[in-house]
Design an enzyme around this catalytic site. Structure first.
Site, short mmCIF file in Angstrom:
data_model
loop_
_atom_site.label_atom_id
_atom_site.label_comp_id
_atom_site.label_asym_id
_atom_site.label_seq_id
_atom_site.Cartn_x
_atom_site.Cartn_y
_atom_site.Cartn_z
CG ASP A 531 -0.23 -0.15 2.52
OD1 ASP A 531 0.50 0.78 2.90
OD2 ASP A 531 -0.37 -1.21 3.19
CD GLU A 611 19.37 -23.88 -16.37
OE1 GLU A 611 18.20 -24.28 -16.41
OE2 GLU A 611 20.20 -24.25 -15.51
#
Ligand code: DGJ
Length: 729
Positions: A531, A611
């Site tokens: 928030d 990777e």
């Protein structure tokens, strides 16, 4: 001048909006909020008839004036407005009626601040404050309404202060921060619901008669409902139409409600939830209701979001890392969970360095007796069995490898199986003599208490000062229950929820001031306290415990309505994903995580060479586009995948010369249907090229005719297009 006050008319103008109030018969009425209308009295819109069962206040000129039917600026309970009210006060005689009349106003340069609460700040923006005072003359109760006006940002903030000038204490039973009344009900209510590991899912539905709303009574703003809502016209889209946003800058219990009244008018209210809320205010004292950030967009939901992105990024987030580039991190949580030691962390750090990662974050499990999540919280002492030689040795080792070091805390919590609980059982929120509720087998510390906070603060400071720690992840993994504080008398237990949040803010203010160079990342089991209030202290917040790139598309889409990408904690994790078991290419995981603060959360020591090479390239790509991603304008190009097979979004530079388009094609198809994306925010007449692709395109073509996506040969394939203006040389 953004604020114009003449006679009894108060007009607030931002670049694209007008907000207006008028005093009539002593009452502060709301007359208008919407597109800029110039300097005129909008009260011509008010119609009055004698409506049955809508009574008339004393002094009304005739039976056509009723508080029940007028648009009101701040509604108090008990004097004939039967709609959802903002203010309920119980006075010493037991009465609950408050009659608010206009008293005065004041215009001030700059933006007001709120003691003890987060609030938007001015910095380099143009800002003004309007304060309007209302009073109940019978009880000498004053309400000061605050309006912060950010003209260029199209943001108006609202907050208020209730001042008891009477002789007796009063009890506030409800103090919402604002109401916003509209004529008519032809709007949709948009809110963001969810659950742990699936936060902020957008939901839109037409307003109905009566109440509709969301809220939290969990003590935190919560995963379940975000303290942010939108009202928009039925025909509003991403790019067109009227929308109103309300974002609550508060991290505790909240209510955001829309009520359609008997006459088809609409009231939007927002504030601290009134469940178990009762706040005593002594004579001479006051209570502040937290801030709401309002914005109006006449150009659809996309512009509304961009208004919030700018406001939060530059006028809510603070500190060094508001704008400084945040380090690309690797977090060991999904790599090791509780099973790590110094050597394991140093192994991760060595591989991380080779790939270009800049910081190692040591997550949960480094302190006290913490082999799993059943014990140890509160005992913020280094577990030297795991970290042999101590924390400093580890941090120095990580620094020598060339990485910064970050650490995890869960300051608000306590385990029953901890030395802290054994010493101070009354520090936990429980009610003596009653059984209580455990969640993740832990309890919540009573952060309304200064002594409790001070103890935890001291412990944290000691750890942070003991080594070169440059990042803190602040976690909170359960909601409040059994709320009762040993330090407040029986009659004031209704203050605990709010005092807890005030205590949390006090703590955060102190620790962030004391360690201004530390990057704080908020977290509450992922995005359970995502928030605007927390963003005042934490410039980034872990968005969700769901790291699955496909589910993240929906979560990050919903999050983007109110919050800028710079606040969204997002990491690449391993496949099969630990939450969903899904396999998604490393490329797509990278594309999704890049639309956030970016980092890794997997055991990189187990990656193969190819990777590792790919991660290295991802990091280069992220660094290359960092400015565009973090500071560019954000555009949603599709929905979140519930209606379409492509989820796409775009960052456009302020000068519109450059864009980064991101798309994930969800499902591969036999005999496929072609997919096209339509870019946004470009200059229609300018010519653009797309890196690595043939051709030259006008902005108009890319936006209106679109750009074809390749046919996907696998599920969840992704595309990242770097679009830049072709300048003739
Ligand atoms: C919940 C967080 O969201 C996770 O990232 C991790 O930090 C765990 N808590 C640790 O307990």
């Amino acid at each position: 001048m953004a604020i114009i006050c003449r006679e009894n008319l108060f007009s607030i103008h931002t670049k694209n909006s007008t907000y207006q109030m008028k005093v009539e018969m002593g009452f502060l009425l709301h007359t208008y909020y919407g597109p800029y209308v110039g300097d005129m009295d909008m009260s011509y819109l008010a119609r009055r008839i004698d409506r049955g069962f809508s009574g008339n206040p004393d002094g009304a000129p005739d039976r056509r004036f009723s508080l029940d039917t007028q648009l009101l600026e701040y509604s108090a309970y008990g004097t004939g407005d039967y709609r959802n009210d903002c203010l309920r006060v119980e006075y010493a005689d037991g009465s609950q009626v408050t009659d608010l009349k206009y008293v005065s106003y004041e215009v001030k340069e700059g933006k007001y601040a709120l003691e003890g609460l987060p609030a938007m700040y001015q910095e380099d923006a143009k800002a003004e404050t309007l304060e309007i005072t209302l009073r109940d003359e019978y009880k000498n109760l004053e309400v000061i309404l605050y309006y912060g006006v950010f003209e260029d940002l199209d943001i108006i903030t609202r907050a208020c202060r209730i001042v008891n000038h009477g002789k007796d204490p009063v009890h506030l039973l409800r103090v919402y921060s604002m109401c916003l009344d509209f004529y008519g009900k032809d709007m949709d209510f948009i809110h963001f619901y969810g659950r742990h590991a699936m936060e902020r899912v957008m939901e839109r539905s037409p307003l109905q008669h009566g109440m509709q709303g969301v809220g939290s009574r969990r003590g935190y703003s919560s995963h379940q409902h975000n303290p942010f809502v939108i009202l928009c016209k039925h025909d509003a889209t991403e790019d067109r139409g009227f929308c109103y946003g309300a974002s609550f800058m508060y991290s505790g219990n909240f209510a955001a409600e829309a009520e359609v009244s008997q006459a088809d008018d609409t009231r939007l209210t927002m504030g601290i939830h009134d469940a178990q809320f009762c706040f005593e205010v002594q004579p001479g004292d006051s209570f502040i209701a937290p801030e709401v950030l309002l914005t109006f967009s006449g150009e659809g939901l996309g512009q509304l979001s961009r208004n919030y992105h700018r406001a939060i990024r530059y006028h809510v987030c603070r500190g060094k890392y508001k704008t400084a580039r945040r380090p690309i991190l690797v977090n060991n949580w999904e790599a090791t969970y509780f099973d790590f030691d110094t050597e394991k962390l140093l192994d991760i750090a060595r591989d991380a360095k080779e790939m270009g990662i800049e910081m190692l974050v040591m997550d949960d499990g480094w302190f006290g007796k913490r082999e799993d999540d059943n014990s140890g919280l509160g005992d913020w002492f280094v577990n030297e069995k795991k970290l042999v030689g101590g924390l400093k040795k580890l941090v120095d080792g990580v620094n020598e490898i060339g990485l910064k070091f970050g650490i995890w805390f869960e300051p608000e919590m306590i385990s029953e199986d901890s030395d802290l609980y054994r010493a101070h059982p009354d520090w936990a929120l429980t009610i003596p003599g009653r059984s209580f509720t455990r969640s993740r087998n832990q309890l919540v510390l009573d952060f309304s208490r200064e002594d409790v906070r001070q103890y935890v603060l001291d412990r944290m400071c000691e750890i942070l000062e003991s080594a070169n720690i440059e990042y803190v992840k602040w976690d909170a993994n359960r909601h409040l229950s059994d709320v009762w504080s040993a330090q407040l008398p029986a009659g004031r237990q209704g203050e605990v929820f709010h005092r807890y949040i005030l205590g949390l803010y006090d703590f955060l203010e102190k620790i962030t001031k004391r360690f201004p160079d530390v990057l704080f990342e908020g977290c509450s089991g992922g995005g359970g306290r995502f928030d605007a209030g927390m963003m005042y202290y934490h410039p980034q917040i872990w968005c969700s415990d769901d790291t699955d790139a496909v589910e993240r598309l929906q979560i990050q889409y919903g999050t983007s309505f109110a919050y800028p990408v710079s606040t969204v904690g997002s990491h690449v994790s391993v496949c099969p994903n630990h939450q969903t078991g899904r396999n998604v290419s490393l490329k797509t995981r990278g594309v999704v995580a890049m639309s956030g603060t970016f980092g890794y959360e997997l055991d990189i020591t187990k990656m193969n060479d190819s990777e590792k090479r790919e991660v290295k390239e991802q990091i280069e790509t992220f660094k290359q586009y960092y400015g565009l991603i973090q500071n560019g304008d954000y555009y949603r190009l599709t929905d979140d995948g519930r209606a379409s097979n492509v989820v796409a979004w775009e960052f456009v530079s302020g000068d519109k010369k450059e864009a980064l388009v991101n798309a994930v094609i969800l499902k591969t198809m036999a005999n496929p249907i072609f997919q096209t994306i339509y870019m946004k925010g470009l200059k229609p007449d300018a010519f653009y090229e797309i890196e690595g692709r043939e051709g030259k395109f006008t902005g108009a073509a890319l936006m209106s005719a679109g750009y074809p996506l390749p046919v996907a040969m696998d599920d969840y394939e992704s595309v990242q297009l770097h679009v830049y203006e072709k300048t003739e040389n």
